[in-house]
Write a protein that holds these residues in place. Structure first.
Motif, PDB file in Angstrom:
ATOM      1  N   LEU A   1     -34.130  -2.261   5.376  1.00  0.00           N
ATOM      2  CA  LEU A   1     -33.966  -1.077   5.181  1.00  0.00           C
ATOM      3  C   LEU A   1     -35.442  -0.450   4.724  1.00  0.00           C
ATOM      4  CD1 LEU A   1     -31.041  -0.652   2.607  1.00  0.00           C
ATOM      5  CD2 LEU A   1     -31.097   0.462   4.873  1.00  0.00           C
TER       6      LEU A   1
ATOM      7  N   VAL B   1     -32.078  18.477  -1.440  1.00  0.00           N
ATOM      8  CA  VAL B   1     -32.992  17.501  -2.252  1.00  0.00           C
ATOM      9  C   VAL B   1     -34.516  17.615  -1.695  1.00  0.00           C
ATOM     10  CG1 VAL B   1     -33.366  15.138  -2.845  1.00  0.00           C
ATOM     11  CG2 VAL B   1     -31.188  15.805  -2.688  1.00  0.00           C
TER      12      VAL B   1
ATOM     13  N   SER C   1     -30.407  17.523  11.392  1.00  0.00           N
ATOM     14  CA  SER C   1     -29.900  17.786  12.813  1.00  0.00           C
ATOM     15  C   SER C   1     -30.926  19.033  13.327  1.00  0.00           C
ATOM     16  CB  SER C   1     -28.489  17.556  12.799  1.00  0.00           C
ATOM     17  OG  SER C   1     -27.845  19.073  12.284  1.00  0.00           O
TER      18      SER C   1
ATOM     19  N   GLU D   1     -31.427   7.799  13.327  1.00  0.00           N
ATOM     20  CA  GLU D   1     -30.558   7.317  12.439  1.00  0.00           C
ATOM     21  C   GLU D   1     -29.422   6.695  12.889  1.00  0.00           C
ATOM     22  OE1 GLU D   1     -31.272   7.687   9.131  1.00  0.00           O
ATOM     23  OE2 GLU D   1     -32.869   9.432   9.055  1.00  0.00           O
TER      24      GLU D   1
ATOM     25  N   ASP E   1     -27.516   4.793   9.611  1.00  0.00           N
ATOM     26  CA  ASP E   1     -27.256   4.877   8.458  1.00  0.00           C
ATOM     27  C   ASP E   1     -26.000   4.996   7.859  1.00  0.00           C
ATOM     28  OD1 ASP E   1     -29.604   4.750   6.859  1.00  0.00           O
ATOM     29  OD2 ASP E   1     -30.550   6.759   7.543  1.00  0.00           O
ATOM     30  N   ILE E   2     -25.616   4.392   6.555  1.00  0.00           N
ATOM     31  CA  ILE E   2     -24.261   4.443   6.100  1.00  0.00           C
ATOM     32  C   ILE E   2     -24.109   5.782   5.249  1.00  0.00           C
ATOM     33  CG2 ILE E   2     -22.836   3.463   4.492  1.00  0.00           C
ATOM     34  CD1 ILE E   2     -24.204   0.854   4.894  1.00  0.00           C
ATOM     35  N   PHE E   3     -25.210   6.214   4.989  1.00  0.00           N
ATOM     36  CA  PHE E   3     -24.944   7.403   4.078  1.00  0.00           C
ATOM     37  C   PHE E   3     -25.476   8.674   5.070  1.00  0.00           C
ATOM     38  CE2 PHE E   3     -25.410   4.174   1.062  1.00  0.00           C
ATOM     39  CZ  PHE E   3     -24.287   4.278   0.445  1.00  0.00           C
ATOM     40  N   SER E   4     -25.861   9.584   4.460  1.00  0.00           N
ATOM     41  CA  SER E   4     -26.379  10.580   5.039  1.00  0.00           C
ATOM     42  C   SER E   4     -28.010  10.276   5.358  1.00  0.00           C
ATOM     43  CB  SER E   4     -26.628  11.866   4.245  1.00  0.00           C
ATOM     44  OG  SER E   4     -27.089  11.436   2.928  1.00  0.00           O
TER      45      SER E   4
ATOM     46  N   VAL F   1     -31.075   8.899   5.415  1.00  0.00           N
ATOM     47  CA  VAL F   1     -32.337   8.598   4.409  1.00  0.00           C
ATOM     48  C   VAL F   1     -33.709   8.838   4.916  1.00  0.00           C
ATOM     49  CG1 VAL F   1     -32.775   7.179   2.144  1.00  0.00           C
ATOM     50  CG2 VAL F   1     -30.607   6.998   3.664  1.00  0.00           C
TER      51      VAL F   1
ATOM     52  N   ARG G   1     -34.709  12.121   5.565  1.00  0.00           N
ATOM     53  CA  ARG G   1     -35.172  12.859   4.435  1.00  0.00           C
ATOM     54  C   ARG G   1     -36.809  12.327   3.640  1.00  0.00           C
ATOM     55  NH1 ARG G   1     -29.895  13.216   0.775  1.00  0.00           N
ATOM     56  NH2 ARG G   1     -29.802  11.081   1.722  1.00  0.00           N
ATOM     57  N   LEU G   2     -36.952  11.159   3.768  1.00  0.00           N
ATOM     58  CA  LEU G   2     -38.293  10.508   3.511  1.00  0.00           C
ATOM     59  C   LEU G   2     -39.170  11.303   4.328  1.00  0.00           C
ATOM     60  CD1 LEU G   2     -37.861   6.760   3.284  1.00  0.00           C
ATOM     61  CD2 LEU G   2     -37.683   8.457   1.344  1.00  0.00           C
TER      62      LEU G   2
ATOM     63  N   VAL H   1     -35.113  15.031  -8.683  1.00  0.00           N
ATOM     64  CA  VAL H   1     -34.796  14.990  -7.361  1.00  0.00           C
ATOM     65  C   VAL H   1     -34.329  13.688  -6.817  1.00  0.00           C
ATOM     66  CG1 VAL H   1     -35.896  15.248  -5.292  1.00  0.00           C
ATOM     67  CG2 VAL H   1     -36.631  16.886  -6.876  1.00  0.00           C
TER      68      VAL H   1
ATOM     69  N   GLU I   1     -30.811  13.191  -7.933  1.00  0.00           N
ATOM     70  CA  GLU I   1     -29.813  14.151  -7.235  1.00  0.00           C
ATOM     71  C   GLU I   1     -29.590  13.345  -5.992  1.00  0.00           C
ATOM     72  OE1 GLU I   1     -29.927  18.394  -6.431  1.00  0.00           O
ATOM     73  OE2 GLU I   1     -31.355  18.048  -8.467  1.00  0.00           O
TER      74      GLU I   1
ATOM     75  N   LYS J   1     -25.381   9.704  -2.756  1.00  0.00           N
ATOM     76  CA  LYS J   1     -25.260   8.201  -2.197  1.00  0.00           C
ATOM     77  C   LYS J   1     -24.129   7.821  -2.992  1.00  0.00           C
ATOM     78  CE  LYS J   1     -29.995   7.248  -1.386  1.00  0.00           C
ATOM     79  NZ  LYS J   1     -30.426   7.809  -0.270  1.00  0.00           N
TER      80      LYS J   1
ATOM     81  N   ARG K   1     -20.188   8.752  -2.911  1.00  0.00           N
ATOM     82  CA  ARG K   1     -19.282   8.356  -1.888  1.00  0.00           C
ATOM     83  C   ARG K   1     -18.749   6.905  -2.002  1.00  0.00           C
ATOM     84  NH1 ARG K   1     -22.206  11.315   3.040  1.00  0.00           N
ATOM     85  NH2 ARG K   1     -23.453  12.767   1.619  1.00  0.00           N
TER      86      ARG K   1
ATOM     87  N   LEU L   1     -40.740   8.553  -3.143  1.00  0.00           N
ATOM     88  CA  LEU L   1     -40.434   7.901  -2.021  1.00  0.00           C
ATOM     89  C   LEU L   1     -39.858   6.587  -2.030  1.00  0.00           C
ATOM     90  CD1 LEU L   1     -42.860   8.640   0.542  1.00  0.00           C
ATOM     91  CD2 LEU L   1     -40.869   9.893   0.236  1.00  0.00           C
TER      92      LEU L   1
ATOM     93  N   ASP M   1     -31.657   3.701  -2.211  1.00  0.00           N
ATOM     94  CA  ASP M   1     -30.999   3.536  -1.160  1.00  0.00           C
ATOM     95  C   ASP M   1     -30.325   2.087  -0.673  1.00  0.00           C
ATOM     96  OD1 ASP M   1     -29.847   5.103   1.019  1.00  0.00           O
ATOM     97  OD2 ASP M   1     -30.903   3.668   2.161  1.00  0.00           O
ATOM     98  N   ILE M   2     -31.376   1.257  -1.123  1.00  0.00           N
ATOM     99  CA  ILE M   2     -31.113  -0.201  -1.125  1.00  0.00           C
ATOM    100  C   ILE M   2     -29.924  -0.654  -1.838  1.00  0.00           C
ATOM    101  CG2 ILE M   2     -32.161  -2.522  -1.297  1.00  0.00           C
ATOM    102  CD1 ILE M   2     -34.785  -1.431  -0.488  1.00  0.00           C
TER     103      ILE M   2
ATOM    104  N   ARG N   1     -18.725  10.932   6.316  1.00  0.00           N
ATOM    105  CA  ARG N   1     -19.483  11.410   7.236  1.00  0.00           C
ATOM    106  C   ARG N   1     -19.001  12.466   8.268  1.00  0.00           C
ATOM    107  NH1 ARG N   1     -24.081   7.569   9.849  1.00  0.00           N
ATOM    108  NH2 ARG N   1     -24.754   9.569  10.882  1.00  0.00           N
TER     109      ARG N   1
END
Lengths: 276, 276
Positions: free
Chosen positions: A96, A139, A183, A227, A230-233, A235, A238-239, B139, B142, B147, B150, B239, B246-247, B268
């Motif tokens: 990751l 965020v 997106s 991406e 990515d399991i989630f939205s 990330v 976002r970074l 931030v 949130e 993450k 879910r 960051l 996330d990890i 998703r």
DNA sequence: TACGGCCGGGTAGCAAAATTACATAATCAT
DNA sequence: ATGATTATGTAATTTTGCTACCCGGCCGTA
């Protein structure tokens, strides 16, 4: 160092070659082992290991280990790999992090500097800033709000699409919208931006190249991050968005000269009392 | 590692701080010296140096030296530079991105895998998650909430310290708190965590090594980022915190097996209709 | 083939380095 | 002030890396 070992290997004596092979096979283990362990792994005696180190221009085993360790640290570029169910938490973390690092490297290579300059100008020409983002991008919008409101102009972030619509309908030609979307295809944000543009507000998009959002904006700070899994939205994007907006904010601050920088420093010191 | 030393410094004992100072002053010399030499340079005894290493999560002086060496080696890959008023927007972007990348690389080198494993276990043993962070860390909280909720257990983030206090007072032994703070020295968050622990909730801290917050937590996921000159609040550590969380979240998800991964995929797809 | 020299490689012992156990000094709350 | 607790140094112990030395095989010459 590893390369050096490989090229030196042929010129070494038989049992020293065994050491070379052992080191090449698992360098990470070697840097953590004592000379004894290395000798055992290579099936040779300890002095042989030392002679091996000397052959590689090190004064002793210690120095060899140190050099090898430094080599390993700078060795691996950051390859992106998918996470799999069988990964240990260690693998997971590396993967990751490598992915995140690779994304930032990519932004570093791809960033459009003209767009950045243009965005800074738009900020300077505006009177207030509104930041729109939904879901994960909300965020980012909030994070950016924290930066921008310190720069002297009102800045506010909305995450609820309904409120975004309403807020956008109240803008004018002196307002600057920063629209954030991974997106660039979210109907909500597109609609919001359409409304903002009808009111003649300026729009900076932080999104993917060639997306509908990018096409509708005055300036697009592109963040194209793949991406795939990515399991989630997303990330990583976002970074990337956060860093890009940080660059924009710092760019504005630096243009503002010494005065603005001092003001920012004061804002920081104002919360010192909060800490033990 | 160097950043870790800097953030840990305040939390160390007096003579250990001397060691920290000596190392920071000339890290390159340290990686080549014996423990004796380092002790002499710092004007302390040898065991003190070892205790210093242990405080930094190393098993001994050797490991400490190795880690430091690796840190120094990867330092120059993306080296960190201050932005100056005369920078072009191009220089600015590169510098900020390099700084951000360097921070992530550092986390990659320093991340404590045992702590991560332990954190995953704490998640599995808990029934609900509360995330606390103020200012910039709000931030991050949130983002993490997005993450964690879910993953199947209720997760909520609070940014207002008053509400954090009140929420913490309502926790029980089945609750897991994730407390986020760059410095780990904010009075508000410390108080909140104290309350949570009184109610026997478990606490994961995402903060700096050896900080008061780290000491009060069951597990600390350390994020040691040196932010000497960030114009705004610490972006880089933000960051870092996001990636670390996330990890953690992905780690939990992967442990949850195929079933959980499918569920996440469904979550998703549920928002697909939002996009053009 | 026999013998001496030499190179590769191992054993054993030593010195220094790292680590532990313990004692003393400093600090704190009572 | 005093006892408890923590911080730090001293001394002993163990581990590690290294040196000096020795043995065995190989080669060339006689």
């Amino acid at each position: 160092m590893l390369a050096k070992i490989k090229s030196a290997r042929e010129g070494l004596r038989k049992s020293e070659q065994k050491v070379a092979d052992a080191v090449i096979e698992d360098p990470d283990a070697c840097v953590q082992s004592s000379i004894q362990a290395v000798a055992q792994r290579a099936q040779v005696s300890e002095p042989t290991v030392i002679r091996f180190c000397r052959a590689l221009d090190c004064v002793g085993f210690q120095q060899f280990k140190l050099r090898l360790a430094q080599d390993l640290a700078s060795r691996d570029a950051f390859f992106y790999q998918d996470v799999t169910a069988t990964d240990s938490s260690r693998d997971l973390a590396s993967k990751l992090l490598d992915g995140a690092i690779a994304s930032l490297v990519q932004i570093r290579n791809d960033l459009n500097h003209e767009a950045l300059e243009h965005a800074i100008e738009l900020y300077e020409q505006s009177e207030r800033i509104e930041l729109y983002g939904s879901g994960g991008s909300a965020v980012v919008a909030e994070d950016a709000q924290l930066k921008f409101f310190r720069l002297g102009k009102p800045a506010i972030a909305y995450s609820d699409p309904h409120i975004q619509h309403a807020a956008a309908a109240l803008l004018d030609r002196n307002a600057l919208v920063i629209a954030i979307s991974h997106s660039g295809r979210s109907r909500d944000i597109l609609r919001t931006v359409d409304i903002a543009r009808e009111m003649s507000a300026k729009v900076i998009a932080v999104t993917a190249t060639k997306s509908p959002l990018a096409e509708r904006s005055d300036v697009c700070l592109t963040v194209d991050i793949h991406e795939d899994s990515d399991i989630f939205s997303p990330v990583k994007s976002r970074l990337g968005q956060m860093v890009v907006l940080d660059i924009l904010a710092v760019g504005v601050a630096v243009r503002g000269g010494e005065h603005m920088l001092q003001q920012l420093a004061r804002a920081r010191r104002a919360i010192d009392f909060k800490f033990v």
